[in-house]
Design a protein around this motif. Structure first.
Motif, PDB file in Angstrom:
ATOM      1  N   GLN A 135     -18.797  67.716 -19.526  1.00 21.81           N
ATOM      2  CA  GLN A 135     -17.144  67.189 -19.730  1.00 21.81           C
ATOM      3  C   GLN A 135     -15.670  67.407 -18.193  1.00 21.81           C
ATOM      4  OE1 GLN A 135     -16.071  69.436 -23.296  1.00 21.81           O
ATOM      5  NE2 GLN A 135     -16.798  71.335 -21.637  1.00 21.81           N
ATOM      6  N   GLY A 136     -15.228  67.035 -18.326  1.00 21.37           N
ATOM      7  CA  GLY A 136     -14.107  67.222 -17.693  1.00 21.37           C
ATOM      8  C   GLY A 136     -15.008  66.465 -15.893  1.00 21.37           C
ATOM      9  N   ASN A 137     -15.126  67.719 -15.274  1.00 25.03           N
ATOM     10  CA  ASN A 137     -15.665  67.273 -13.501  1.00 25.03           C
ATOM     11  C   ASN A 137     -16.706  67.886 -13.726  1.00 25.03           C
ATOM     12  OD1 ASN A 137     -13.443  65.891 -12.786  1.00 25.03           O
ATOM     13  ND2 ASN A 137     -11.920  67.588 -12.138  1.00 25.03           N
ATOM     14  N   GLN A 138     -17.630  68.104 -14.449  1.00 30.46           N
ATOM     15  CA  GLN A 138     -18.530  69.007 -14.259  1.00 30.46           C
ATOM     16  C   GLN A 138     -19.988  67.764 -15.199  1.00 30.46           C
ATOM     17  OE1 GLN A 138     -20.122  71.552 -12.713  1.00 30.46           O
ATOM     18  NE2 GLN A 138     -21.753  70.373 -13.584  1.00 30.46           N
ATOM     19  N   VAL A 139     -20.844  67.492 -14.481  1.00 33.71           N
ATOM     20  CA  VAL A 139     -22.357  66.127 -15.008  1.00 33.71           C
ATOM     21  C   VAL A 139     -23.465  66.922 -15.099  1.00 33.71           C
ATOM     22  CG1 VAL A 139     -22.892  64.765 -14.787  1.00 33.71           C
ATOM     23  CG2 VAL A 139     -20.768  64.207 -14.075  1.00 33.71           C
ATOM     24  N   ASN A 140     -24.430  67.458 -16.343  1.00 36.16           N
ATOM     25  CA  ASN A 140     -25.222  68.039 -15.786  1.00 36.16           C
ATOM     26  C   ASN A 140     -26.581  66.469 -15.798  1.00 36.16           C
ATOM     27  OD1 ASN A 140     -24.418  70.507 -15.591  1.00 36.16           O
ATOM     28  ND2 ASN A 140     -23.780  70.284 -18.068  1.00 36.16           N
ATOM     29  N   VAL A 141     -27.302  66.784 -15.502  1.00 34.99           N
ATOM     30  CA  VAL A 141     -29.099  65.902 -15.372  1.00 34.99           C
ATOM     31  C   VAL A 141     -29.898  66.421 -15.539  1.00 34.99           C
ATOM     32  CG1 VAL A 141     -29.319  66.328 -13.136  1.00 34.99           C
ATOM     33  CG2 VAL A 141     -29.865  64.364 -14.744  1.00 34.99           C
ATOM     34  N   SER A 142     -30.780  66.301 -17.399  1.00 33.98           N
ATOM     35  CA  SER A 142     -31.829  66.765 -17.031  1.00 33.98           C
ATOM     36  C   SER A 142     -32.870  65.953 -17.233  1.00 33.98           C
ATOM     37  CB  SER A 142     -31.790  67.325 -18.988  1.00 33.98           C
ATOM     38  OG  SER A 142     -32.672  67.799 -19.478  1.00 33.98           O
ATOM     39  N   SER A 143     -34.528  66.355 -17.081  1.00 29.58           N
ATOM     40  CA  SER A 143     -35.398  65.205 -17.573  1.00 29.58           C
ATOM     41  C   SER A 143     -36.388  65.426 -18.678  1.00 29.58           C
ATOM     42  CB  SER A 143     -35.945  65.450 -16.109  1.00 29.58           C
ATOM     43  OG  SER A 143     -36.565  66.807 -15.836  1.00 29.58           O
ATOM     44  N   GLY A 144     -35.971  66.526 -19.433  1.00 25.52           N
ATOM     45  CA  GLY A 144     -36.216  67.479 -20.474  1.00 25.52           C
ATOM     46  C   GLY A 144     -36.951  68.233 -19.872  1.00 25.52           C
ATOM     47  N   LEU A 145     -37.641  68.440 -19.111  1.00 27.03           N
ATOM     48  CA  LEU A 145     -38.692  69.862 -18.592  1.00 27.03           C
ATOM     49  C   LEU A 145     -37.312  70.653 -17.314  1.00 27.03           C
ATOM     50  CD1 LEU A 145     -41.746  68.485 -17.148  1.00 27.03           C
ATOM     51  CD2 LEU A 145     -41.099  69.518 -19.643  1.00 27.03           C
ATOM     52  N   VAL A 146     -36.134  69.997 -17.205  1.00 29.40           N
ATOM     53  CA  VAL A 146     -35.466  70.701 -16.061  1.00 29.40           C
ATOM     54  C   VAL A 146     -34.463  70.232 -15.763  1.00 29.40           C
ATOM     55  CG1 VAL A 146     -35.164  70.585 -13.497  1.00 29.40           C
ATOM     56  CG2 VAL A 146     -37.356  70.820 -14.222  1.00 29.40           C
ATOM     57  N   GLN A 147     -32.970  70.924 -16.147  1.00 33.22           N
ATOM     58  CA  GLN A 147     -31.329  70.696 -16.486  1.00 33.22           C
ATOM     59  C   GLN A 147     -30.854  70.880 -15.316  1.00 33.22           C
ATOM     60  OE1 GLN A 147     -29.629  70.666 -19.919  1.00 33.22           O
ATOM     61  NE2 GLN A 147     -27.744  71.470 -19.148  1.00 33.22           N
ATOM     62  N   THR A 148     -29.691  70.451 -14.369  1.00 35.55           N
ATOM     63  CA  THR A 148     -29.300  71.238 -13.132  1.00 35.55           C
ATOM     64  C   THR A 148     -27.898  70.436 -13.002  1.00 35.55           C
ATOM     65  OG1 THR A 148     -29.434  72.049 -11.279  1.00 35.55           O
ATOM     66  CG2 THR A 148     -30.112  69.623 -11.913  1.00 35.55           C
ATOM     67  N   PRO A 149     -27.222  70.724 -13.006  1.00 33.60           N
ATOM     68  CA  PRO A 149     -25.906  70.518 -12.792  1.00 33.60           C
ATOM     69  C   PRO A 149     -25.843  69.688 -11.238  1.00 33.60           C
ATOM     70  CG  PRO A 149     -24.953  72.863 -12.189  1.00 33.60           C
ATOM     71  CD  PRO A 149     -26.893  72.654 -12.345  1.00 33.60           C
ATOM     72  N   ILE A 150     -24.376  68.722 -10.618  1.00 40.33           N
ATOM     73  CA  ILE A 150     -24.641  67.693 -10.129  1.00 40.33           C
ATOM     74  C   ILE A 150     -23.802  68.547  -9.552  1.00 40.33           C
ATOM     75  CG2 ILE A 150     -23.698  65.431  -9.307  1.00 40.33           C
ATOM     76  CD1 ILE A 150     -25.443  64.127 -11.465  1.00 40.33           C
ATOM     77  N   ASN A 151     -23.626  68.666  -8.056  1.00 38.26           N
ATOM     78  CA  ASN A 151     -22.854  69.737  -7.614  1.00 38.26           C
ATOM     79  C   ASN A 151     -21.704  69.076  -6.423  1.00 38.26           C
ATOM     80  OD1 ASN A 151     -23.276  71.911  -8.996  1.00 38.26           O
ATOM     81  ND2 ASN A 151     -24.964  72.576  -7.435  1.00 38.26           N
ATOM     82  N   ASN A 152     -21.994  68.128  -5.755  1.00 43.01           N
ATOM     83  CA  ASN A 152     -21.844  67.419  -4.659  1.00 43.01           C
ATOM     84  C   ASN A 152     -21.776  66.226  -4.671  1.00 43.01           C
ATOM     85  OD1 ASN A 152     -19.637  67.927  -2.558  1.00 43.01           O
ATOM     86  ND2 ASN A 152     -21.715  67.990  -0.751  1.00 43.01           N
ATOM     87  N   ALA A 153     -20.904  65.395  -4.127  1.00 37.22           N
ATOM     88  CA  ALA A 153     -21.159  64.267  -3.940  1.00 37.22           C
ATOM     89  C   ALA A 153     -21.074  63.644  -1.988  1.00 37.22           C
ATOM     90  CB  ALA A 153     -19.945  63.153  -4.589  1.00 37.22           C
ATOM     91  N   LEU A 154     -21.990  63.174  -2.009  1.00 36.89           N
ATOM     92  CA  LEU A 154     -22.711  63.096  -0.427  1.00 36.89           C
ATOM     93  C   LEU A 154     -21.659  61.837  -0.331  1.00 36.89           C
ATOM     94  CD1 LEU A 154     -25.991  64.408   0.198  1.00 36.89           C
ATOM     95  CD2 LEU A 154     -24.242  65.441   0.365  1.00 36.89           C
ATOM     96  N   ARG A 155     -22.112  60.827  -0.987  1.00 36.59           N
ATOM     97  CA  ARG A 155     -21.034  60.138  -0.317  1.00 36.59           C
ATOM     98  C   ARG A 155     -21.157  58.960  -2.115  1.00 36.59           C
ATOM     99  NH1 ARG A 155     -21.346  55.145   2.788  1.00 36.59           N
ATOM    100  NH2 ARG A 155     -21.431  52.765   1.039  1.00 36.59           N
ATOM    101  N   GLN A 156     -19.610  58.835  -2.481  1.00 38.92           N
ATOM    102  CA  GLN A 156     -19.535  57.781  -3.501  1.00 38.92           C
ATOM    103  C   GLN A 156     -18.958  56.526  -3.493  1.00 38.92           C
ATOM    104  OE1 GLN A 156     -17.905  59.288  -8.092  1.00 38.92           O
ATOM    105  NE2 GLN A 156     -17.655  60.322  -6.571  1.00 38.92           N
ATOM    106  N   ASP A 157     -19.382  55.347  -2.781  1.00 38.40           N
ATOM    107  CA  ASP A 157     -18.432  54.315  -2.221  1.00 38.40           C
ATOM    108  C   ASP A 157     -19.344  53.208  -2.652  1.00 38.40           C
ATOM    109  OD1 ASP A 157     -16.393  55.240  -1.205  1.00 38.40           O
ATOM    110  OD2 ASP A 157     -16.582  55.774   0.618  1.00 38.40           O
ATOM    111  N   PHE A 158     -19.011  52.356  -3.512  1.00 33.50           N
ATOM    112  CA  PHE A 158     -20.606  50.972  -3.513  1.00 33.50           C
ATOM    113  C   PHE A 158     -20.516  50.603  -2.238  1.00 33.50           C
ATOM    114  CE2 PHE A 158     -21.475  46.648  -4.472  1.00 33.50           C
ATOM    115  CZ  PHE A 158     -21.778  46.958  -5.867  1.00 33.50           C
ATOM    116  N   PRO A 159     -21.619  50.234  -1.699  1.00 31.75           N
ATOM    117  CA  PRO A 159     -22.981  50.577  -3.040  1.00 31.75           C
ATOM    118  C   PRO A 159     -23.563  51.413  -3.237  1.00 31.75           C
ATOM    119  CG  PRO A 159     -23.745  48.814  -1.195  1.00 31.75           C
ATOM    120  CD  PRO A 159     -22.453  49.317  -0.441  1.00 31.75           C
ATOM    121  N   LEU A 160     -24.147  52.849  -2.415  1.00 28.61           N
ATOM    122  CA  LEU A 160     -24.609  53.745  -2.499  1.00 28.61           C
ATOM    123  C   LEU A 160     -23.663  54.872  -3.384  1.00 28.61           C
ATOM    124  CD1 LEU A 160     -27.240  55.096  -2.377  1.00 28.61           C
ATOM    125  CD2 LEU A 160     -26.663  55.072  -0.062  1.00 28.61           C
TER     126      LEU A 160
END
Length: 245
Positions: A145-170
């Motif tokens: 929620q907000g600016n915090q995004v978490n990702v989970s594989s089912g075995l591992v969960q971790t927050p997404i901490n930093n955007a190295l690039r966020q310009d289309f197409p990558l």
């Protein structure tokens, strides 16, 4: 009249000279098309991704993604584990994977579409990854929620901490844990024991006892013969006693 013509003539000559100067000045070249996006170059620029870069090169996934990226209309999203994320894996985790499994592990960190962080909060889970194939969907789940995004594989969960690039197409996002797919690192189901071959079941003690109880006991020939001989002798003895009397 002559006095009036001189300033006008001077003005005309000035205008002509300025136009001639503009014509001689070369115009700035138009900006050319942007060069191809190089994923490994982006990671090298940001540092701390030596292991990921090595895997991208040895599996040739880096070249594959670069080619796909520069011909795709959907873009790509890379979740990039840091060197520290790989270092915290149990010993031998990568070495125990064959080349195909290493390819699947790297592709599991790639989404076949460009996502901003705000987009990832609105997706329908699980989100399909590039590792998805004939053996089923290899997906990831995104929450937050907000600016915090978490990702989970089912075995591992971790927050997404930093955007190295966020310009289309990558889009490239830093993750501090390697996302381990259950398909590669989950607990394997125990193999079923082989079925016993069909045939006659071995007789148990209980079965043997039952069979003996059901059937008649065989006669003891030695004992029967002994009793008959004893009876004959006894009869002869009594007959002799009767004659003497």
């Amino acid at each position: 009249m002559a006095a009036t013509s001189l300033p006008l003539l001077s003005f005309l000559l000035l205008v002509l000279s300025l136009r001639a100067a503009d014509a001689q000045t070369p115009s700035a070249p138009a900006p050319g098309p942007a060069g191809p996006i190089n994923i490994t170059a982006i990671l090298e620029k940001n540092g701390q991704y030596t292991t990921l870069i090595r895997l991208l090169n040895t599996t040739q996934i880096g070249t594959q993604l670069t080619n796909q990226l520069n011909s795709s209309t959907e873009g790509l999203t890379l979740l990039a584990p840091t060197d520290n994320a790989f270092n915290t894996l149990p010993s031998g985790s990568l070495n125990n994977l064959d080349n195909q499994q290493q390819v699947q592990l790297i592709l599991y960190h790639v989404l076949p579409k460009f996502y901003t962080l705000s987009n990832l909060l609105l997706v329908s889970n699980p989100v399909r990854t590039q590792a998805t194939g004939e053996d089923g969907v290899w997906g990831l789940n995104f929450t937050g929620q907000g600016n915090q995004v978490n990702v989970s594989s089912g075995l591992v969960q971790t927050p997404i901490n930093n955007a190295l690039r966020q310009d289309f197409p990558l889009a490239v996002y830093q993750v501090d844990k390697v996302l381990l797919p259950e398909e590669l690192f989950g607990v394997k189901p125990p193999s079923s024991a082989p079925a016993a071959p069909a045939g006659k079941a071995p007789a148990t003690k209980e079965n043997s006892t039952t069979v003996a109880a059901d059937g008649p006991s065989p006669p003891n020939n030695a004992a029967s013969g002994g009793r008959a001989a004893f009876g004959l002798i006894a009869g002869l003895g009594l007959a002799c006693v009767g004659l003497l009397a």
